[in-house]
Design an enzyme around this catalytic site. Structure first.
Site, PDB file in Angstrom:
ATOM      1  N   GLU A 293      54.531   3.774  15.291  1.00 22.34           N
ATOM      2  CA  GLU A 293      54.774   2.626  14.402  1.00 22.34           C
ATOM      3  C   GLU A 293      56.231   2.718  13.988  1.00 22.34           C
ATOM      4  O   GLU A 293      56.669   3.745  13.467  1.00 22.34           O
ATOM      5  CB  GLU A 293      53.841   2.662  13.194  1.00 22.34           C
ATOM      6  CG  GLU A 293      53.877   1.402  12.352  1.00 22.34           C
ATOM      7  CD  GLU A 293      54.798   1.514  11.147  1.00 22.34           C
ATOM      8  OE1 GLU A 293      55.830   0.784  11.130  1.00 22.34           O
ATOM      9  OE2 GLU A 293      54.506   2.316  10.256  1.00 22.34           O
ATOM     10  N   CYS A 327      58.085  -0.082   5.768  1.00 20.64           N
ATOM     11  CA  CYS A 327      58.185  -0.811   7.037  1.00 20.64           C
ATOM     12  C   CYS A 327      57.649  -2.226   6.889  1.00 20.64           C
ATOM     13  O   CYS A 327      58.020  -3.118   7.647  1.00 20.64           O
ATOM     14  CB  CYS A 327      57.402  -0.079   8.117  1.00 20.64           C
ATOM     15  SG  CYS A 327      57.981   1.596   8.433  1.00 20.64           S
TER      16      CYS A 327
END
Length: 544
Positions: A293, A327
């Site tokens: 990720e 994020c």
């Protein structure tokens, strides 16, 4: 002997403590912060059964209090990476053959230790080491990490129950083996929970792990490592090393027993890993699992039917919680012309109420960014917008000061160009850029939202018009792996919103879900014929 199958039911999410005035948890957390600051840690690497210290000591400082020393960690080199791999492989067979219930109960015990004995210590360590306020540290290093451990045990239990069909005379079964070799876990600074989940999810499946936490997260990572040891994790199953990324990669990605990488970090680093692994394929016993990720350039799209207050709250929380160092943080927003004046006015007013400072003052909503490199990068974007060219202006915030800590005011930039640099590039700080679009050109702005960024992690639509909600949901199907309706694009909860994105945001293997665990397993199908055939001939061969 093993005479039973043990199933772990779906757990409930760990309750979030409020730390409101007068609560026991607030007093306990403040006491834990005081206790940690009174103790200078000497953090070793954990390799096999040894606590490994080196002469190369690196100091750890709170980002909001640069001059204060929390302690030191020992920095390692390539020899320590090799030793960690050797320790992992030495532990592999015994760990892989341990019964599921004994493996599972280690992680369940770790979750209970986090929820009780070490809760305030872990929250305090995250506050001090990563400059998170009490609430952000609570939902991360306590609740989410506890949830990862408990839910992953349940999900893996579900996988083990999935068995193939057996027919008359044939018994079929599937064994879910760990990968052949060792797994590398590389974890970021911004979530203690990710730091704990990436190595443990692979280990839970029977794998052995070499774990490299971000240098700026070692302060809380070492506490979790000690909790795992107290919970009964055998030596060598997870080995924690403090080395530079290139040093780590040079050793790990050349090793024939490298079986996979579990990564959260930058897209550039992940791309380099992928390239290196591809070039070294002939060296490996098997095809490594590559799970990552990476970054995000997350959007909030506001429709002309939106409730302005809902939009403002989504932007204020989504962009500025934990200084935008998520994020998933809202980084670009699209405001319809009919609501632009109201939303900008209210957003500016809200941002002006946000106080910036140390985590030890619980009234501060915004704290420090993680380090000087990050501070300088973010300040660079703000300076660029402050030039007040024809494309951008700062609506609120913009002050940057690293004298005492790495403090950056929550900043809102308005641009007249939907492809302005701060609408496109990942900043990873408390900077939100807004663009006002023609309220009657919703289809046009959907196309811009979709093609502005290479990332596709999170996004949100704020609207009361259900046709608009459905249109955005469909048109932006590939723009975000986690999509939110009338909410901020952050705050995914384990068991509720499996997290991960595609495109340049990663492999979308959804941490905190059953999908992620499949990546750390290798299935073997076993067929046993109870009444074996004794003649090769089939009936079709006979003419009469």
């Amino acid at each position: 002997m093993h005479f039973g199958d043990f199933y772990y039911p779906l757990p409930a999410n760990e309750p979030v403590l409020s730390y409101a005035p007068g609560t026991k948890e607030k007093a306990a957390l403040k006491a834990a912060i005081k206790e940690l600051k009174a103790t200078k840690l000497d953090v070793p690497m954990y390799i096999g059964n040894a606590e490994v210290r080196t002469e190369n000591k690196v100091s750890m400082h709170p980002p909001h209090e640069r001059k204060f020393v929390l302690g030191h960690y020992s920095e390692g080199d390539a020899t320590h990476v090799r030793k960690a791999i050797a320790a992992a492989l030495k532990a592999k067979d015994k760990w892989a053959n341990l019964s599921w219930e004994n493996r599972a109960n280690i992680f369940l015990k770790a979750a209970d230790l986090l929820a009780t004995k070490y809760r305030f210590q872990m929250v305090a360590a995250t506050m001090l080491g990563q400059s998170k306020n009490a609430y952000q540290a609570e939902i991360d290093s306590a609740c989410e990490l506890i949830d990862f451990l408990r839910f992953n045990v349940h999900y893996l239990s579900e996988i083990y129950r999935q068995q193939p069909l057996s027919v008359a005379g044939v018994q079929n079964r599937v064994e879910y083996r760990p990968l052949e070799g060792f797994v590398l876990a590389v974890t970021p600074f911004n979530f203690t929970a990710i730091g704990g989940n990436l190595p443990t999810s692979a280990a839970m499946c029977g794998n052995v792990v070499v774990w490299k936490p971000a240098h700026t997260q070692i302060y809380s990572a070492q506490l979790f490592m000690r909790i795992l040891q107290e919970a009964g994790l055998p030596d060598g199953v997870i080995n924690m090393v403090h080395v530079d990324g290139p040093v780590l990669g040079e050793v790990v990605f050349a090793h024939p027993e490298f079986a996979g990488v579990h990564f959260t970090g930058s897209t550039g680093v992940f791309n380099y890993m992928w390239k290196t692994i591809g070039q070294n394929m002939s060296a490996y016993k098997s095809y490594p699992r590559i799970v990552g990720e990476t970054g995000g350039k997350d959007f909030v799209l506001i429709h002309k039917s939106a409730d302005a207050d809902v939009a403002v709250a989504a932007l204020a929380r989504g962009a500025f919680e934990y200084q935008g160092q998520k994020c998933s943080a809202a980084s670009r927003a699209y405001i319809p012309s009919n609501l632009a004046i109201e939303i900008k006015k209210k957003l500016v007013a809200e941002v002006k109420t946000m106080t910036v400072g140390t985590v030890e003052n619980f009234t501060n909503f915004v704290n420090a960014v993680i380090d000087e490199k990050s501070f300088d990068k973010i300040e660079g974007y703000i300076k660029g917008a402050r030039k007040r060219d024809s494309k951008s202006k700062i609506l609120v915030g913009g002050k940057c000061d690293k004298t005492e800590g790495f403090f950056i005011e929550p900043t809102v930039i308005e641009t007249t160009d939907p492809y302005y640099v701060t609408m496109c590039e990942e900043i990873f700080g408390p900077v939100l850029t807004v663009y006002v679009y023609d309220e009657n050109k919703f289809d046009d702005i959907l196309k811009i939202v979709d093609n502005t960024s290479a990332y596709a992690l999170t996004g949100a639509i704020i609207a009361q018009d259900r046709y608009a909600v459905e249109t955005a949901t469909n048109k932006l199907r590939n723009s975000a792996g986690n999509f939110y309706i009338n909410d901020k694009p952050t705050g995914a909860v384990v068991g509720q919103q499996p997290f991960g994105g595609a495109r340049a945001s990663g492999t979308n293997d959804k941490a905190g879900s059953i999908l992620n665990l499949y990546r750390w397993l290798s299935a073997r199908t076993v067929k046993e014929v109870l009444t074996p055939v004794r003649d090769y001939r089939y009936p079709f061969l006979q003419e009469k």
